[in-house]
Design a protein around this motif. Structure first.
Motif, PDB file in Angstrom:
ATOM      1  N   HIS A   1       0.862  -1.163   0.000  1.00 28.50           N
ATOM      2  CA  HIS A   1       0.000   0.000   0.000  1.00 28.50           C
ATOM      3  C   HIS A   1       0.902   1.216   0.000  1.00 28.50           C
ATOM      4  O   HIS A   1       2.033   1.169   0.448  1.00 28.50           O
ATOM      5  CB  HIS A   1      -0.870  -0.003   1.253  1.00 28.50           C
ATOM      6  CG  HIS A   1      -1.846   1.125   1.283  1.00 28.50           C
ATOM      7  ND1 HIS A   1      -2.999   1.112   0.547  1.00 28.50           N
ATOM      8  CD2 HIS A   1      -1.824   2.283   1.924  1.00 28.50           C
ATOM      9  CE1 HIS A   1      -3.645   2.238   0.764  1.00 28.50           C
ATOM     10  NE2 HIS A   1      -2.957   2.969   1.594  1.00 28.50           N
ATOM     11  N   SER A   2       0.370   2.311  -0.517  1.00 26.65           N
ATOM     12  CA  SER A   2       1.161   3.527  -0.518  1.00 26.65           C
ATOM     13  C   SER A   2       1.494   3.932   0.909  1.00 26.65           C
ATOM     14  O   SER A   2       0.618   4.104   1.733  1.00 26.65           O
ATOM     15  CB  SER A   2       0.352   4.647  -1.175  1.00 26.65           C
ATOM     16  OG  SER A   2       0.979   5.868  -0.973  1.00 26.65           O
ATOM     17  N   ALA A   3       2.746   4.038   1.230  1.00 23.11           N
ATOM     18  CA  ALA A   3       3.132   4.507   2.558  1.00 23.11           C
ATOM     19  C   ALA A   3       3.651   5.929   2.407  1.00 23.11           C
ATOM     20  O   ALA A   3       4.747   6.139   1.944  1.00 23.11           O
ATOM     21  CB  ALA A   3       4.203   3.606   3.148  1.00 23.11           C
ATOM     22  N   TYR A   4       2.826   6.880   2.757  1.00 25.84           N
ATOM     23  CA  TYR A   4       3.256   8.263   2.647  1.00 25.84           C
ATOM     24  C   TYR A   4       4.390   8.500   3.636  1.00 25.84           C
ATOM     25  O   TYR A   4       4.381   7.982   4.741  1.00 25.84           O
ATOM     26  CB  TYR A   4       2.100   9.215   2.957  1.00 25.84           C
ATOM     27  CG  TYR A   4       1.079   9.254   1.864  1.00 25.84           C
ATOM     28  CD1 TYR A   4       1.270  10.080   0.758  1.00 25.84           C
ATOM     29  CD2 TYR A   4      -0.050   8.455   1.902  1.00 25.84           C
ATOM     30  CE1 TYR A   4       0.343  10.119  -0.260  1.00 25.84           C
ATOM     31  CE2 TYR A   4      -0.983   8.485   0.895  1.00 25.84           C
ATOM     32  CZ  TYR A   4      -0.791   9.312  -0.189  1.00 25.84           C
ATOM     33  OH  TYR A   4      -1.710   9.349  -1.192  1.00 25.84           O
TER      34      TYR A   4
ATOM     35  N   ASN B   1       6.609   9.840   6.535  1.00 21.21           N
ATOM     36  CA  ASN B   1       6.304  10.529   7.780  1.00 21.21           C
ATOM     37  C   ASN B   1       7.202  11.742   7.906  1.00 21.21           C
ATOM     38  O   ASN B   1       8.297  11.666   8.435  1.00 21.21           O
ATOM     39  CB  ASN B   1       6.561   9.586   8.954  1.00 21.21           C
ATOM     40  CG  ASN B   1       5.309   8.838   9.319  1.00 21.21           C
ATOM     41  OD1 ASN B   1       4.210   9.380   9.281  1.00 21.21           O
ATOM     42  ND2 ASN B   1       5.471   7.588   9.675  1.00 21.21           N
TER      43      ASN B   1
ATOM     44  N   PRO C   1       1.896  13.648  11.966  1.00 20.74           N
ATOM     45  CA  PRO C   1       0.559  13.407  12.504  1.00 20.74           C
ATOM     46  C   PRO C   1       0.274  14.043  13.871  1.00 20.74           C
ATOM     47  O   PRO C   1      -0.633  14.863  13.998  1.00 20.74           O
ATOM     48  CB  PRO C   1       0.493  11.876  12.597  1.00 20.74           C
ATOM     49  CG  PRO C   1       1.598  11.366  11.745  1.00 20.74           C
ATOM     50  CD  PRO C   1       2.637  12.416  11.693  1.00 20.74           C
TER      51      PRO C   1
ATOM     52  N   TRP D   1      -8.328  13.322  -1.949  1.00 17.03           N
ATOM     53  CA  TRP D   1      -8.623  12.531  -0.750  1.00 17.03           C
ATOM     54  C   TRP D   1      -8.364  13.398   0.470  1.00 17.03           C
ATOM     55  O   TRP D   1      -7.342  14.063   0.561  1.00 17.03           O
ATOM     56  CB  TRP D   1      -7.706  11.298  -0.717  1.00 17.03           C
ATOM     57  CG  TRP D   1      -7.816  10.473   0.512  1.00 17.03           C
ATOM     58  CD1 TRP D   1      -8.970  10.068   1.106  1.00 17.03           C
ATOM     59  CD2 TRP D   1      -6.747   9.960   1.320  1.00 17.03           C
ATOM     60  NE1 TRP D   1      -8.683   9.307   2.217  1.00 17.03           N
ATOM     61  CE2 TRP D   1      -7.327   9.227   2.374  1.00 17.03           C
ATOM     62  CE3 TRP D   1      -5.370  10.030   1.240  1.00 17.03           C
ATOM     63  CZ2 TRP D   1      -6.579   8.585   3.350  1.00 17.03           C
ATOM     64  CZ3 TRP D   1      -4.616   9.384   2.205  1.00 17.03           C
ATOM     65  CH2 TRP D   1      -5.213   8.675   3.245  1.00 17.03           C
TER      66      TRP D   1
ATOM     67  N   TRP E   1      -8.474  13.308   4.717  1.00 12.23           N
ATOM     68  CA  TRP E   1      -8.560  12.425   5.873  1.00 12.23           C
ATOM     69  C   TRP E   1      -9.213  13.096   7.068  1.00 12.23           C
ATOM     70  O   TRP E   1      -9.770  12.460   7.944  1.00 12.23           O
ATOM     71  CB  TRP E   1      -7.130  11.979   6.225  1.00 12.23           C
ATOM     72  CG  TRP E   1      -7.038  10.847   7.151  1.00 12.23           C
ATOM     73  CD1 TRP E   1      -7.742   9.679   7.106  1.00 12.23           C
ATOM     74  CD2 TRP E   1      -6.186  10.746   8.296  1.00 12.23           C
ATOM     75  NE1 TRP E   1      -7.360   8.862   8.133  1.00 12.23           N
ATOM     76  CE2 TRP E   1      -6.406   9.492   8.881  1.00 12.23           C
ATOM     77  CE3 TRP E   1      -5.242  11.606   8.856  1.00 12.23           C
ATOM     78  CZ2 TRP E   1      -5.735   9.066  10.014  1.00 12.23           C
ATOM     79  CZ3 TRP E   1      -4.562  11.175   9.979  1.00 12.23           C
ATOM     80  CH2 TRP E   1      -4.816   9.910  10.554  1.00 12.23           C
TER      81      TRP E   1
END
Lengths: 226, 395
Positions: B122-125, B127, B191, B234, B236
């Motif tokens: 999966h795309s791992a953006y 950090n 995050p 997209w 979130w």
């Protein structure tokens, strides 16, 4: 200047006022306030365990209730939990060694988000709530392969491993984690969670449990420790 | 009708006849799952993606379009600059595959590039955490660079979009992707620091979001100039992560600016928000206020209800059925990957009936979230064939 004034006020605080202050610091997302009052509690000889239970934990429970009632949102819950932990970090080391020996954590938990997945909110919240409820939590972060979970669990002697996955493509990693533990003969309980996880998936991958939300996670962890 | 005409008709430009069939994140889900790569790449090595070999990647896209026959081309996004592509070569050896920098006059260096694992990734953006650097509004201006559309084009960063438009633009709807500004700003800060800013320094976060929107709008301009047809965004932070007040004051004005910028340039803006549904209708309503051209909600999960009939009901109640196109959200795991053929057929039929009959054809059929690497090629084609069969205009 403001801090000095507060400090002066705090020096004349009673034990009950310190507990109230700690609770309010958590409710008001004030990590600096929580730290300051935790230090104040220590300076005044207040029982640190009582300060945690009567101040910080009551605060986080109050915030949890507000969150459950949709009066506040995840970001607020997380920052309140940070304030709670900031206070705990100062108070916990002050709990006397003999008391610490008698107040063992409910269990040791390794938490992480699976490989390829960088979502953190659910994982962080569960980690914080478990800690606030008496578990010793080791958060290994996001995007972690199965081997990292195994390594940390062995290192700290974990009772429980919590693996979070938010996407359809990364939940497969949860299966790998279960396999990695079982192949190594480790009996650590493994709980899984995340948006795309349900009880059927937990059963498919052979996990010991599935938590739908924060409270479920705490209850499940307590249940698994019995 | 061509795929492009079908999708434009679903957006109100023409009379909707056949229901368009698309796959979100087609490049991500399909190219990154090695078994899909083998289906579409016809022997080309996996590293042509890393090398950004546009000619070869076009061939892969062409095979994928031929085998799947979907109505849009996903992933018409920025690529590395022409200069970067010229100065980087892939060197496969017995030990590893290397990306080598051969910039003239510079020291030659290389790093290993990894083959996707058999089960796909999966795309791992990344950090990123710039919270230690960005402390003031001035820092935002200094460190968050707004690259002008003209520069993006001049440096060849839009070459992939241009190539896709040239190759498929007459037949298919060309969809570019931008990172929604609130999401993008929070990615800059990392995050947890972002979450802290929402509570402790919303003014700085708002400045960052606004600045990020400036950068996103330049990308939108570049995509429009290259001939893309739509934007996919997209976001979130639309769920219950932040409060409605935080979304209204920090995120919404910037997102709205991006939507308007795209619309003014003739692009359809498709918004893919997470965390809104029947249980969080206030969030959904707030998104509707911004009037994107299309809304795509993920499938229902864990009792979180995003059912299409509920969406239709909300939009019709607000009188938006002629303004906002809806996207299907067939469950990518429980139906497409794991459901029986009967499950698949009945869910596709149900959603198409809702889209065509209850929503008068302002509807594009899609899965709720990316196709999983565990989904077989046969299952994927079964899904697509069923959509074609049930989506064809009734005689």
């Amino acid at each position: 200047m403001k801090d000095k004034t507060l400090k002066k006020e705090e020096t004349s605080m009673s034990q009950e006022e310190i507990f109230d202050g700690l609770r309010n610091a958590v409710v008001n997302y004030d990590d600096e306030g929580a730290k300051r009052l935790a230090k104040e509690a220590i300076d005044k000889g207040v029982d640190p365990l009582k300060a945690i239970q009567e101040g910080l934990v009551k605060g986080i429970n109050q915030v949890g209730e507000k969150f459950g009632a949709k009066e506040i949102f995840l970001s607020e819950l997380m920052i309140a939990a940070e304030a709670c932990l900031a206070g705990m970090d100062i108070l916990k080391p002050q709990i006397k060694a003999e008391i610490r020996a008698n107040v063992k954590p409910l269990g040791k938990v390794v938490m992480g988000t699976v490989y390829g997945d960088i979502h953190f909110i659910g994982k962080n919240l569960v980690a914080m709530m478990l800690e606030a409820n008496g578990f010793e939590v080791h958060d290994i972060g996001e995007d972690q392969p199965a081997e990292a979970f195994v390594k940390k669990a062995k290192e700290v002697g974990a009772d429980i491993v919590g693996a979070s996955a938010l996407t359809t493509t990364t939940r497969l990693e949860q299966e790998k984690i279960v396999k990695a533990f079982r192949e190594k003969g480790l009996k650590t309980k493994i709980i899984i969670g995340g948006a795309v996880v349900d009880p059927a998936w937990a059963e498919t991958v052979g996990a010991d449990g599935y938590a739908k939300n924060l409270q479920d996670a705490v209850n499940l962890a307590k249940q698994l420790m019995k | 009708m061509t795929g492009k005409e079908k999708i434009l008709a679903a957006f109100g430009e023409g009379s909707p006849e056949d229901i368009p069939s698309v796959l979100n994140y087609a490049n991500l889900a399909l190219w990154r799952g090695p078994h899909f790569w083998n289906d579409f790449a016809e022997g080309k090595p996996w590293w042509i993606k890393d090398a950004w070999d546009i000619a070869k990647l076009l061939e892969v896209e062409e095979t994928m379009q031929r085998k799947l026959d979907i109505d849009w081309v996903w992933g018409a996004t920025l690529c590395p600059s022409r200069e970067w592509r010229k100065n980087h070569i892939v060197v496969p050896t017995a030990r590893a595959v290397y990306m080598r920098d051969i910039t003239p006059g510079a020291e030659v260096w290389q790093y290993i590039i990894e083959e996707p694992p058999p089960e796909g990734i999966h795309s791992a953006y990344p950090n990123v955490d710039l919270s230690a650097i960005i402390k003031t509004k001035e820092d935002v201006e200094k460190y968050v660079y707004v690259e002008k559309a003209e520069k993006l084009i001049e440096e060849g960063k839009t070459d992939w979009v241009e190539a896709l438009v040239k190759k498929f633009g007459n037949e298919k709807f060309i969809l570019s992707e931008i990172e929604s500004p609130l999401e993008a700003a929070c990615d800059f800060m990392g995050p947890m620091p972002s979450i802290r800013l929402f509570i402790k320094n919303p003014t700085l976060l708002k400045k960052l979001v606004d600045r990020t929107a400036d950068a996103v709008i330049e990308q939108i301009k570049a995509y429009a100039k290259m001939g893309a047809d739509g934007m996919w965004a997209w976001e979130w932070y639309t769920g219950e992560i932040i409060s409605p007040a935080q979304f209204e004051s920090i995120g919404k004005p910037a997102i709205q600016r991006c939507i308007r910028a795209a619309q003014q340039l003739g692009l359809k803006y498709i918004f893919y928000p997470t965390g809104v549904g029947k249980d969080w209708q206030a969030g959904f309503e707030s998104i509707l206020d911004m009037k994107p051209d299309g809304i795509h909600l993920e499938e229902s999960k864990k009792g979180f209800d995003t059912d299409l009939s509920w969406q239709v009901n909300v939009l019709k109640t607000r009188g938006l059925e002629d303004e906002i196109t809806l996207f299907g959200n067939v469950d990518a795991v429980n139906i497409v990957q794991e459901g029986t053929s009967e499950d698949l057929k009945s869910e596709i039929r149900r959603q198409i009936d809702i889209g065509r009959d209850e929503y008068r054809g302002r509807f594009v059929m899609d899965v709720g979230s990316p196709i999983t690497p565990e989904t077989s090629f046969e299952r994927l084609t079964e899904y697509i064939n069923l959509v074609r069969k049930h989506g064809t205009k009734r005689q």
